[in-house]
Every structure is written in C-alpha cells, then in structure tokens.
Design a protein around this motif. Structure first.
Motif, mmCIF file in Angstrom:
data_model
loop_
_atom_site.group_PDB
_atom_site.id
_atom_site.type_symbol
_atom_site.label_atom_id
_atom_site.label_comp_id
_atom_site.label_asym_id
_atom_site.label_seq_id
_atom_site.Cartn_x
_atom_site.Cartn_y
_atom_site.Cartn_z
ATOM 1 N N GLU A 29 0.847 -1.188 0.000
ATOM 2 C CA GLU A 29 0.000 0.000 0.000
ATOM 3 C C GLU A 29 0.885 1.241 0.000
ATOM 4 O OE1 GLU A 29 -2.652 0.090 3.315
ATOM 5 O OE2 GLU A 29 -3.681 -1.777 2.778
ATOM 6 N N ILE A 30 0.368 2.305 -0.628
ATOM 7 C CA ILE A 30 1.002 3.614 -0.572
ATOM 8 C C ILE A 30 -0.061 4.624 -0.203
ATOM 9 C CG2 ILE A 30 2.240 5.417 -1.847
ATOM 10 C CD1 ILE A 30 3.366 3.254 -3.649
ATOM 11 N N ASP A 31 0.134 5.296 0.924
ATOM 12 C CA ASP A 31 -0.834 6.278 1.428
ATOM 13 C C ASP A 31 -2.240 5.692 1.478
ATOM 14 O OD1 ASP A 31 1.162 8.179 1.764
ATOM 15 O OD2 ASP A 31 0.906 8.995 -0.255
ATOM 16 N N GLY A 32 -2.305 4.421 1.885
ATOM 17 C CA GLY A 32 -3.585 3.757 2.068
ATOM 18 C C GLY A 32 -4.201 3.174 0.814
ATOM 19 N N VAL A 33 -3.575 3.347 -0.346
ATOM 20 C CA VAL A 33 -4.100 2.811 -1.606
ATOM 21 C C VAL A 33 -3.452 1.466 -1.898
ATOM 22 C CG1 VAL A 33 -4.382 3.184 -4.083
ATOM 23 C CG2 VAL A 33 -4.486 5.130 -2.503
ATOM 24 N N ASP A 34 -4.265 0.471 -2.197
ATOM 25 C CA ASP A 34 -3.781 -0.863 -2.515
ATOM 26 C C ASP A 34 -2.973 -0.830 -3.811
ATOM 27 O OD1 ASP A 34 -3.674 -3.800 -2.447
ATOM 28 O OD2 ASP A 34 -5.054 -3.681 -4.145
ATOM 29 N N VAL A 35 -1.733 -1.301 -3.755
ATOM 30 C CA VAL A 35 -0.862 -1.255 -4.920
ATOM 31 C C VAL A 35 -1.281 -2.287 -5.957
ATOM 32 C CG1 VAL A 35 1.487 -1.715 -5.734
ATOM 33 C CG2 VAL A 35 1.111 -0.263 -3.732
ATOM 34 N N ALA A 36 -1.669 -3.476 -5.535
ATOM 35 C CA ALA A 36 -1.975 -4.550 -6.475
ATOM 36 C C ALA A 36 -3.147 -4.208 -7.388
ATOM 37 C CB ALA A 36 -2.253 -5.842 -5.725
ATOM 38 N N ASN A 37 -4.226 -3.669 -6.816
ATOM 39 C CA ASN A 37 -5.437 -3.470 -7.619
ATOM 40 C C ASN A 37 -6.076 -2.089 -7.444
ATOM 41 O OD1 ASN A 37 -5.835 -6.276 -8.769
ATOM 42 N ND2 ASN A 37 -5.760 -6.746 -6.575
ATOM 43 N N GLY A 38 -5.446 -1.197 -6.716
ATOM 44 C CA GLY A 38 -6.026 0.118 -6.466
ATOM 45 C C GLY A 38 -6.260 0.916 -7.727
ATOM 46 N N ALA A 39 -7.365 1.669 -7.759
ATOM 47 C CA ALA A 39 -7.722 2.456 -8.937
ATOM 48 C C ALA A 39 -7.142 3.870 -8.900
ATOM 49 C CB ALA A 39 -9.243 2.548 -9.066
ATOM 50 N N ASP A 40 -6.729 4.348 -7.732
ATOM 51 C CA ASP A 40 -6.228 5.720 -7.615
ATOM 52 C C ASP A 40 -4.751 5.754 -7.991
ATOM 53 O OD1 ASP A 40 -5.697 8.339 -7.033
ATOM 54 O OD2 ASP A 40 -6.579 8.304 -5.018
ATOM 55 N N THR A 41 -4.478 5.642 -9.312
ATOM 56 C CA THR A 41 -3.086 5.608 -9.761
ATOM 57 C C THR A 41 -2.386 6.949 -9.555
ATOM 58 O OG1 THR A 41 -3.798 6.080 -12.023
ATOM 59 C CG2 THR A 41 -3.479 3.771 -11.429
ATOM 60 N N ALA A 42 -3.139 8.034 -9.563
ATOM 61 C CA ALA A 42 -2.521 9.344 -9.334
ATOM 62 C C ALA A 42 -1.895 9.400 -7.941
ATOM 63 C CB ALA A 42 -3.554 10.445 -9.507
ATOM 64 N N LYS A 43 -2.624 8.879 -6.958
ATOM 65 C CA LYS A 43 -2.105 8.885 -5.589
ATOM 66 C C LYS A 43 -0.936 7.919 -5.454
ATOM 67 C CE LYS A 43 -3.847 9.079 -0.830
ATOM 68 N NZ LYS A 43 -5.064 8.993 0.031
ATOM 69 N N LEU A 44 -1.042 6.777 -6.098
ATOM 70 C CA LEU A 44 0.059 5.816 -6.058
ATOM 71 C C LEU A 44 1.322 6.411 -6.678
ATOM 72 C CD1 LEU A 44 -1.748 2.496 -7.069
ATOM 73 C CD2 LEU A 44 -0.826 3.075 -4.811
ATOM 74 N N ASN A 45 1.175 7.016 -7.849
ATOM 75 C CA ASN A 45 2.337 7.577 -8.525
ATOM 76 C C ASN A 45 2.941 8.735 -7.756
ATOM 77 O OD1 ASN A 45 2.417 5.817 -10.721
ATOM 78 N ND2 ASN A 45 0.853 6.966 -11.824
ATOM 79 N N ALA A 46 2.096 9.532 -7.100
ATOM 80 C CA ALA A 46 2.607 10.645 -6.302
ATOM 81 C C ALA A 46 3.489 10.138 -5.168
ATOM 82 C CB ALA A 46 1.447 11.471 -5.751
ATOM 83 N N GLY A 47 3.115 9.003 -4.589
ATOM 84 C CA GLY A 47 3.919 8.431 -3.519
ATOM 85 C C GLY A 47 5.138 7.694 -4.026
ATOM 86 N N LEU A 48 5.026 7.099 -5.206
ATOM 87 C CA LEU A 48 6.157 6.385 -5.785
ATOM 88 C C LEU A 48 7.247 7.325 -6.259
ATOM 89 C CD1 LEU A 48 4.242 3.708 -7.871
ATOM 90 C CD2 LEU A 48 5.906 3.212 -6.065
ATOM 91 N N ALA A 49 6.862 8.436 -6.840
ATOM 92 C CA ALA A 49 7.829 9.360 -7.425
ATOM 93 C C ALA A 49 7.574 10.772 -6.917
ATOM 94 C CB ALA A 49 7.740 9.314 -8.951
ATOM 95 N N PRO A 50 7.961 11.080 -5.672
ATOM 96 C CA PRO A 50 7.729 12.418 -5.124
ATOM 97 C C PRO A 50 8.432 13.477 -5.974
ATOM 98 C CG PRO A 50 9.292 11.200 -3.768
ATOM 99 C CD PRO A 50 8.709 10.221 -4.737
ATOM 100 N N ALA A 51 7.737 14.578 -6.198
ATOM 101 C CA ALA A 51 8.291 15.623 -7.053
ATOM 102 C C ALA A 51 9.332 16.460 -6.336
ATOM 103 C CB ALA A 51 7.154 16.514 -7.569
ATOM 104 N N ASN A 52 9.211 16.570 -5.011
ATOM 105 C CA ASN A 52 10.091 17.464 -4.263
ATOM 106 C C ASN A 52 10.567 16.801 -2.978
ATOM 107 O OD1 ASN A 52 9.594 19.996 -5.936
ATOM 108 N ND2 ASN A 52 7.505 19.523 -5.258
ATOM 109 N N ALA A 53 11.685 17.288 -2.461
ATOM 110 C CA ALA A 53 12.152 16.846 -1.155
ATOM 111 C C ALA A 53 11.196 17.351 -0.083
ATOM 112 C CB ALA A 53 13.566 17.363 -0.898
ATOM 113 N N GLY A 54 11.051 16.560 0.974
ATOM 114 C CA GLY A 54 10.200 16.968 2.084
ATOM 115 C C GLY A 54 8.786 16.446 2.022
ATOM 116 N N GLU A 55 8.450 15.659 1.004
ATOM 117 C CA GLU A 55 7.110 15.079 0.918
ATOM 118 C C GLU A 55 7.013 13.854 1.832
ATOM 119 O OE1 GLU A 55 5.633 14.240 -2.949
ATOM 120 O OE2 GLU A 55 6.381 16.105 -3.831
#
Length: 516
Positions: A197-223
């Motif tokens: 899970e990333i930020d509570g979203v299931d990685v295997a089948n979660g539909a909120d890919t925007a939230k998953l990607n935001a957690g996988l590839a943070p845009a800035n330091a300090g996130e």
C-alpha cells in the motif's frame, strides 16, 4: 573537440503504474501525448512545412529563462520568442542531426501539436527492428535542471529503487536496492520487500493511480508518504517516509569470494555517472589489495548506462594494457550529413588508461586486473553504456559471460541539447566495437537465463545470479529451445523492471577523440 552525448532509456518518469489494461510508463507515442487521430491525420496529409536551420531560432523561447545558467556560469542565452519558434528549432535540429532524418514521416505540421515536446515526440522513424519492436524506442526529453542533477548523482526520493514485476493489476512492486544513509535505508527497508500500500491505496489493484504515482515518485524533497510493505518472512510493516535529496552511490558491495576456480571479485555497478569514476577506481584497487582476483563478476543488472568515458575506463581496468593498447573501445557512426563535423579520430573512443577527471584526478593511471574473461550479471535494465562495456571488451577478444536476462538493446548515442529549459535527446550515433559490431538493437542474449532473485541481498553468494556466476553451473535449460519460446522469453525479458528517469540510461561522451 568536446561533445556531451547521452544514451537514453526511453522510459518516461512518472506514470509508473497504470489502471487495469494499461501498460507501463509513457513511451512518447501518440496515445501517450493525448493527441487525436484527427490531428495526426491533419499533419500527415498536409504539405511539409519549410525547415529552417536550428541555429536561426535557437534560444527563442515562449518563456525565456533569466539569471545565471549553472552549467556555464553565465547568463542564460534565452530571448523572447514563441512556441512556434521552439517548434521550428526542434524540426531543424532533427533534420540536421537525427541518425534516421530521412525516415521521419513527411507532412507532420507543427501546428497540429500543442507544444514543442509533443511535436518532437513524433519526429522519429516509424520503422521496426527484426523482432518487431520500434527501431527508435529512445526518443525523449527531460527538464534541463533535473537532467543536470542526475548526471552528478543527485535525485529526489527515498533512496530505494523499485522493481516493477507487474505494472498493471494485479501489480507487483518490489524493493530492488537502496542507497546507504537514505531515508529508506535508515528506516530499515531492505531488498525484496513487496510494496502493498502507498498512502492507504492498494498497490496490487487500487484504482487511484494518481495517488500511487505521487507516492512512488515524489516531485520534491520533504514530501511525506506512508508505505505498507510485505517482508520476506510473510509479515507486514508500515513505514513513514519523507523524500529527500539523495546522493546515489553507483558502486556498492565490493567483495571477494574464494571458489573452486580461484578468488572471484564482485561489485554492484548501478550508474555510469561522474562520481562513479573515483568509486570504480577504488573498487578495482580494493580487489587488488585483497590479493588479486582470477575472475570478476560485474553486477550491472540495474545499470541503465551513463558516461561512455566511464564505460571505457571500466573496460580498461578489468582488462590489460596488452589487450587494449591502440585498440578502439567504440567508434561512432553518424548520418550522411556528419552534423558535428567529426573526423574519424574524433569519432573514436579509445580504451582510456588514465582517469578523465570526472571525479578522480585527471591523468591518474588506472589500475588493471588483467583479466581475459569476466562475468556480467545483466537484464532488461542493462542498457547503453553498460552494453558498451560488454561489446567493447568482446571487440578485443575478452570473453564476457552474461547471466540473467536479455539486455535492453541500445547501441545508439545522443547529443543532449538544451533549448528553452528542455533538454532534447534524439539518436544521432550508432556505436560499434573494434570488430565493427554494434547490431544488438534487440538486446544481448544471456548465456544462462536466470530470473532476478529478490529473496536474497545483492552480493549474497546464495543470490541466484551470483550463485551461478560463482559455481559456473547454469541450473536452468539455458536459451529456450523453440523459436516461439525464445520470443516469449525475450518479450518478457525486454520489459524493464526499474522506473527511472530516462537520463539515467544515457551514454555521455566527453572530450571526444581525446584522452588516453
């Protein structure tokens, strides 16, 4: 003459996970850009627009940069212009320098594409390789400031590289390796852990890919992001991670093993970047101080490429002066226009015997192991400059055994060019070794096919790829027997595991034609 050339990975950063039915990250095609078929048809059916010399519109920017260019220490040369000026520059530069400029479809109107990057993405050959893959899979752009940071070994993240065994549902994401002292390493994360899970979203089948990607590839330091990981013992654990500016260590796990065939050296090599020069020299010196080695296992399974000068230095260090003296490491072939006005000598990269000054003192004599045979652990993330190490050594008769999977297949070079804050990468060269071989656009086949082993640490003698390298015994059936099975194995092998910035898969050439 000095040029900076990079070899591109062709994987767009971000968009690392997709919804059901999707593929991996974008690859610069029409669907990725969101352009309509109507727009494409409009461009293809129209008369070609006049092509101007790129120099006449260079630096004419819709949004000019101000201040000091950190690359040169002088003011940016940007001046007020328009998006049309930027598109005209892109078209002129492609026509002048692209290796396959005469294969770019005619009639692609700049007005059909909203941005210069959109336009650039379609200005490439549509032809295929013998296997049916796109001939040019490596056309890409990157923000200039981000590109420069990565070339000197800096990135924003948690200091852990993730392997995407399956990008679409049910997704499977594992920790591949970590940077020492990084947020992930300090938190206790280790290789092989599965991202649940990333930020509570299931990685295997979660539909909120925007939230998953935001957690996988943070845009800035300090996130701040929360990861739930599955451990190797079957338990789970939640980690609170904060992104930071991470210094990458390209050379890791330098060690030796005593085996039946003698003492074997090993190290993991992840990036041909500037810091790697000094670290590679130190690694070779450490192996020498350990009493020398009769064989070397070079782990480049996650090395997407980097500086070609570093590749030449590494090849020279594992070989001997007798084998490399006066020999060509790589020769660059360009289009019929010879866009960079290179002489044959300038287009030839030798086996360097002195440091080129990337991070070690210039003219420092390189240590050499004097080996006539080495083993390389490889896979679909082994690209570009990493493949050059293999090809260059084979060109002078050094036997290179490959264990793992098929390499990515990238015998092509780029000259990165900044314009208006975007760095453009279009293929301008193909590299060949001393035997004039460079035809591996469909990758290099391993001598022993072995799946990556996420149940052991890299450098562990029980890790599957390293275990085979140390024993010399391939425990699988080798190359699949039937052609259909081979193609199926290759199709899987070609899928990159890591989702990195494209510029971490580039060959960079400096002081072209110079150095010894």
């Amino acid at each position: 003459m000095s040029l900076n050339m990079r070899w591109g990975a062709g994987i767009v950063a971000g968009l690392v996970l997709t919804a059901c039915g999707g593929g991996g990250g974008g690859n610069g095609n029409i669907a990725d850009l969101g352009l309509t078929q109507t727009a494409l048809a409009l461009g293809a059916a129209s008369q070609p627009e006049p092509i101007v010399a790129s120099s006449t519109v260079a630096g004419r920017c819709a949004t000019p940069r101000t201040g000091t260019d950190p690359e040169t220490g002088t003011a940016f040369r940007d001046r007020t212009g328009t998006l049309d000026d930027e598109k005209r520059w892109v078209r002129g530069w492609i026509d002048e320098t692209y290796l396959w400029f005469d294969e770019v479809p005619g009639g692609l109107l700049a007005s059909a594409y909203p941005t210069p990057v959109d336009y650039f993405n379609v200005l490439k050959t549509p032809l295929k390789t013998a296997s049916g893959r796109d001939k040019d899979r490596f056309h890409f752009t990157e923000d200039t400031a981000e590109y420069r940071n990565l070339s000197v070994g800096l990135s924003v993240g948690y200091g852990m590289e993730l392997a995407f065994l399956q990008r679409s549902p049910p997704r499977d994401v594992r920790v591949a390796y970590l940077e020492s002292g990084s947020p992930a390493a300090l938190a206790g994360i280790t290789r092989g852990m599965k991202v649940l899970e990333i930020d509570g979203v299931d990685v295997a089948n979660g539909a909120d890919t925007a939230k998953l990607n935001a957690g996988l590839a943070p845009a800035n330091a300090g996130e701040a992001h929360t990861y739930k990981l599955g451990l190797l013992d079957g338990s789970t654990r939640t980690f609170a991670l904060t992104s930071a500016n991470v210094t990458m260590s390209p050379v890791q796990n330098v060690k030796t093993f005593d085996t039946a065939k003698g003492r074997v050296g090993y190290f993991q090599f992840n990036d041909h970047n500037e810091p790697s020069e000094a670290q590679l020299i130190a690694a070779i010196q450490q192996l020498q101080s350990d009493g020398g080695v009769q064989d070397l296992v070079l782990d480049m399974r996650y090395n997407g490429g980097g500086m070609l000068g570093i590749a030449s230095e590494l090849a020279s260090m594992v070989s001997s002066s007798e084998a490399t003296a006066g020999k060509t490491f790589e020769r660059l072939e360009f289009n019929s226009k010879n866009p960079f006005n290179l002489t044959p000598a300038q287009a030839t990269v030798p086996f360097y015997i002195y440091a080129q000054g990337y991070s070690a003192p210039v003219w420092q004599r390189l240590p050499q192991l004097g080996l006539k045979e080495i083993t390389v652990l490889a896979g679909p993330d082994t690209c570009s400059a990493s493949e050059s190490v293999v090809n260059g050594l084979r060109g002078i008769g050094v036997k290179v055994n490959l264990i793992g999977g098929t390499t990515c297949g990238k015998p092509y070079a780029f000259v990165p060019q900044d314009n208006c804050g975007t760095t453009y990468f279009a293929i301008q060269f193909q590299g060949v070794n001393a035997q004039d071989f460079g035809d591996y656009g469909d990758g290099m086949q391993p001598d022993c096919f072995v799946a990556d082993d996420f149940s052991h640490a890299l450098g562990d003698p029980d890790e599957a790829l390293l275990a085979i390298a140390l024993t010399g015994q391939c425990i699988n059936s080798g190359t699949p027997k039937s052609e259909a099975a081979r193609q199926k194995a290759n199709a899987k092998a070609w899928e990159p595991l890591l989702n990195r910035s494209p510029s971490r898969g580039n060959r960079i050439i400096t002081n072209l034609g110079g150095g010894v």
